[in-house]
Design a protein around this motif. Sequence first.
Motif, PDB file in Angstrom:
ATOM      1  N   PRO A 165       0.821  -1.225   0.000  1.00 28.54           N
ATOM      2  CA  PRO A 165       0.000   0.000   0.000  1.00 28.54           C
ATOM      3  C   PRO A 165       0.849   1.267   0.000  1.00 28.54           C
ATOM      4  O   PRO A 165       0.473   2.275  -0.612  1.00 28.54           O
ATOM      5  CB  PRO A 165      -0.824  -0.119   1.287  1.00 28.54           C
ATOM      6  N   LEU A 166       2.002   1.229   0.699  1.00 25.32           N
ATOM      7  CA  LEU A 166       2.904   2.379   0.724  1.00 25.32           C
ATOM      8  C   LEU A 166       3.410   2.695  -0.675  1.00 25.32           C
ATOM      9  O   LEU A 166       3.371   3.849  -1.137  1.00 25.32           O
ATOM     10  CB  LEU A 166       4.079   2.094   1.660  1.00 25.32           C
ATOM     11  N   LEU A 167       3.876   1.659  -1.390  1.00 32.31           N
ATOM     12  CA  LEU A 167       4.385   1.854  -2.752  1.00 32.31           C
ATOM     13  C   LEU A 167       3.269   2.269  -3.701  1.00 32.31           C
ATOM     14  O   LEU A 167       3.478   3.095  -4.600  1.00 32.31           O
ATOM     15  CB  LEU A 167       5.058   0.566  -3.242  1.00 32.31           C
ATOM     16  N   TYR A 168       2.071   1.708  -3.500  1.00 34.04           N
ATOM     17  CA  TYR A 168       0.922   2.105  -4.320  1.00 34.04           C
ATOM     18  C   TYR A 168       0.629   3.590  -4.118  1.00 34.04           C
ATOM     19  O   TYR A 168       0.405   4.330  -5.087  1.00 34.04           O
ATOM     20  CB  TYR A 168      -0.295   1.265  -3.941  1.00 34.04           C
ATOM     21  N   GLY A 169       0.629   4.032  -2.856  1.00 29.54           N
ATOM     22  CA  GLY A 169       0.379   5.440  -2.567  1.00 29.54           C
ATOM     23  C   GLY A 169       1.437   6.345  -3.176  1.00 29.54           C
ATOM     24  O   GLY A 169       1.124   7.404  -3.737  1.00 29.54           O
ATOM     25  N   ILE A 170       2.705   5.933  -3.092  1.00 31.14           N
ATOM     26  CA  ILE A 170       3.788   6.714  -3.704  1.00 31.14           C
ATOM     27  C   ILE A 170       3.585   6.795  -5.211  1.00 31.14           C
ATOM     28  O   ILE A 170       3.774   7.852  -5.823  1.00 31.14           O
ATOM     29  CB  ILE A 170       5.155   6.083  -3.367  1.00 31.14           C
ATOM     30  N   GLY A 171       3.182   5.666  -5.814  1.00 32.06           N
ATOM     31  CA  GLY A 171       2.948   5.647  -7.261  1.00 32.06           C
ATOM     32  C   GLY A 171       1.856   6.616  -7.684  1.00 32.06           C
ATOM     33  O   GLY A 171       1.985   7.310  -8.696  1.00 32.06           O
ATOM     34  N   THR A 172       0.775   6.704  -6.883  1.00 33.27           N
ATOM     35  CA  THR A 172      -0.313   7.623  -7.236  1.00 33.27           C
ATOM     36  C   THR A 172       0.121   9.082  -7.127  1.00 33.27           C
ATOM     37  O   THR A 172      -0.472   9.956  -7.757  1.00 33.27           O
ATOM     38  CB  THR A 172      -1.544   7.418  -6.326  1.00 33.27           C
ATOM     39  N   ALA A 173       1.148   9.345  -6.315  1.00 30.94           N
ATOM     40  CA  ALA A 173       1.587  10.723  -6.099  1.00 30.94           C
ATOM     41  C   ALA A 173       2.696  11.158  -7.056  1.00 30.94           C
ATOM     42  O   ALA A 173       2.913  12.363  -7.250  1.00 30.94           O
ATOM     43  CB  ALA A 173       2.071  10.890  -4.658  1.00 30.94           C
ATOM     44  N   LEU A 174       3.399  10.204  -7.669  1.00 28.45           N
ATOM     45  CA  LEU A 174       4.552  10.544  -8.505  1.00 28.45           C
ATOM     46  C   LEU A 174       4.223  11.501  -9.659  1.00 28.45           C
ATOM     47  O   LEU A 174       4.952  12.482  -9.874  1.00 28.45           O
ATOM     48  CB  LEU A 174       5.204   9.270  -9.048  1.00 28.45           C
ATOM     49  N   PRO A 175       3.134  11.264 -10.440  1.00 32.15           N
ATOM     50  CA  PRO A 175       2.834  12.197 -11.526  1.00 32.15           C
ATOM     51  C   PRO A 175       2.573  13.614 -11.034  1.00 32.15           C
ATOM     52  O   PRO A 175       3.013  14.590 -11.663  1.00 32.15           O
ATOM     53  CB  PRO A 175       1.570  11.596 -12.169  1.00 32.15           C
ATOM     54  N   VAL A 176       1.868  13.762  -9.896  1.00 35.90           N
ATOM     55  CA  VAL A 176       1.598  15.093  -9.351  1.00 35.90           C
ATOM     56  C   VAL A 176       2.903  15.759  -8.922  1.00 35.90           C
ATOM     57  O   VAL A 176       3.105  16.957  -9.146  1.00 35.90           O
ATOM     58  CB  VAL A 176       0.623  15.017  -8.161  1.00 35.90           C
ATOM     59  N   LEU A 177       3.799  14.985  -8.313  1.00 37.45           N
ATOM     60  CA  LEU A 177       5.100  15.531  -7.929  1.00 37.45           C
ATOM     61  C   LEU A 177       5.871  16.006  -9.164  1.00 37.45           C
ATOM     62  O   LEU A 177       6.527  17.052  -9.135  1.00 37.45           O
ATOM     63  CB  LEU A 177       5.912  14.468  -7.190  1.00 37.45           C
ATOM     64  N   GLY A 178       5.776  15.213 -10.237  1.00 33.41           N
ATOM     65  CA  GLY A 178       6.445  15.599 -11.481  1.00 33.41           C
ATOM     66  C   GLY A 178       5.924  16.914 -12.026  1.00 33.41           C
ATOM     67  O   GLY A 178       6.694  17.803 -12.418  1.00 33.41           O
ATOM     68  N   PHE A 179       4.601  17.075 -12.018  1.00 33.17           N
ATOM     69  CA  PHE A 179       4.010  18.328 -12.500  1.00 33.17           C
ATOM     70  C   PHE A 179       4.332  19.487 -11.559  1.00 33.17           C
ATOM     71  O   PHE A 179       4.489  20.623 -12.009  1.00 33.17           O
ATOM     72  CB  PHE A 179       2.494  18.173 -12.651  1.00 33.17           C
ATOM     73  N   ALA A 180       4.416  19.201 -10.258  1.00 31.99           N
ATOM     74  CA  ALA A 180       4.776  20.249  -9.301  1.00 31.99           C
ATOM     75  C   ALA A 180       6.184  20.768  -9.582  1.00 31.99           C
ATOM     76  O   ALA A 180       6.447  21.976  -9.496  1.00 31.99           O
ATOM     77  CB  ALA A 180       4.688  19.711  -7.869  1.00 31.99           C
ATOM     78  N   VAL A 181       7.089  19.853  -9.934  1.00 31.78           N
ATOM     79  CA  VAL A 181       8.458  20.255 -10.279  1.00 31.78           C
ATOM     80  C   VAL A 181       8.448  21.120 -11.537  1.00 31.78           C
ATOM     81  O   VAL A 181       9.142  22.147 -11.611  1.00 31.78           O
ATOM     82  CB  VAL A 181       9.351  19.012 -10.490  1.00 31.78           C
ATOM     83  N   LEU A 182       7.640  20.728 -12.539  1.00 31.81           N
ATOM     84  CA  LEU A 182       7.546  21.522 -13.764  1.00 31.81           C
ATOM     85  C   LEU A 182       7.026  22.925 -13.465  1.00 31.81           C
ATOM     86  O   LEU A 182       7.515  23.918 -14.014  1.00 31.81           O
ATOM     87  CB  LEU A 182       6.623  20.837 -14.774  1.00 31.81           C
ATOM     88  N   ILE A 183       6.009  23.002 -12.580  1.00 34.35           N
ATOM     89  CA  ILE A 183       5.461  24.314 -12.207  1.00 34.35           C
ATOM     90  C   ILE A 183       6.516  25.144 -11.499  1.00 34.35           C
ATOM     91  O   ILE A 183       6.698  26.334 -11.775  1.00 34.35           O
ATOM     92  CB  ILE A 183       4.226  24.141 -11.302  1.00 34.35           C
ATOM     93  N   ALA A 184       7.232  24.511 -10.559  1.00 32.86           N
ATOM     94  CA  ALA A 184       8.251  25.212  -9.788  1.00 32.86           C
ATOM     95  C   ALA A 184       9.372  25.738 -10.679  1.00 32.86           C
ATOM     96  O   ALA A 184       9.932  26.803 -10.435  1.00 32.86           O
ATOM     97  CB  ALA A 184       8.831  24.282  -8.725  1.00 32.86           C
TER      98      ALA A 184
END
Length: 225
Positions: A165-184
């Motif tokens: 479940p931890l890895l699943y949760g990290i996986g669901t967050a990775l694309p948002v983190l990627g877009f956050a980096v692009l925004i930053a």
Amino acid sequence: MTELVFAAGSALWLGVLTSISPCPLATNIAAISYIGRRIDNTRYVLLAGLLYAMGRVVAYVGLAFLLVSTALKVPGVSQFLQKYMHLLLGPTLIVVGMFLVGLIEINIKGGGVSESVKQRIDRLGIWGALALGVLFALAFCPTSAALFFGNVMASVSAGSTVLLPLLYGIGTALPVLGFAVLIALGSKKLGEAFNVVSHTERWARLGTGIVVVMVGCLLTLQSLL
């Protein structure tokens, strides 16, 4: 050991696939809009992205642990799972795969986040990103629910109630983190990145769905022989 590594990689990938699927992607776009409001503050955007990711991970791990620990504490359920889990895992994967390839479709129109909830989240400041991560993680649509509960059953089978479940949760967050980096970074390619994700998602979902159905059929046949 090999089986656990494979299960861990699968959990991470299914999390990513969940995040870029049409229904969860809509909530993630809303999250990205929230995170990107302070585009002039790179540190704020990155920290908000991390807090949103942490919120999703905490929600999935907490819910999975609650479901599994509660089920295992009930004698009848615990005995049933120990006796029949190997029989249930295959059919569960087949159903999950059918959701991914579109053979099973359930259309549910969500009401979204109410204005009062938005106001409460705004009052939390940057910590609102954490609350938003928890809220959106628990806002299941049929596909994300099928993937999550399939992952929970795989966790029970693998004897790992936290790692998958931890890895699943990290996986669901990775694309948002990627877009956050692009925004930053002030990237002008944010729109292009969304288009690439939208086009890639369909083929990734179909390919993964076919593999999941095949694995489910194989496990089902093995359990019956």
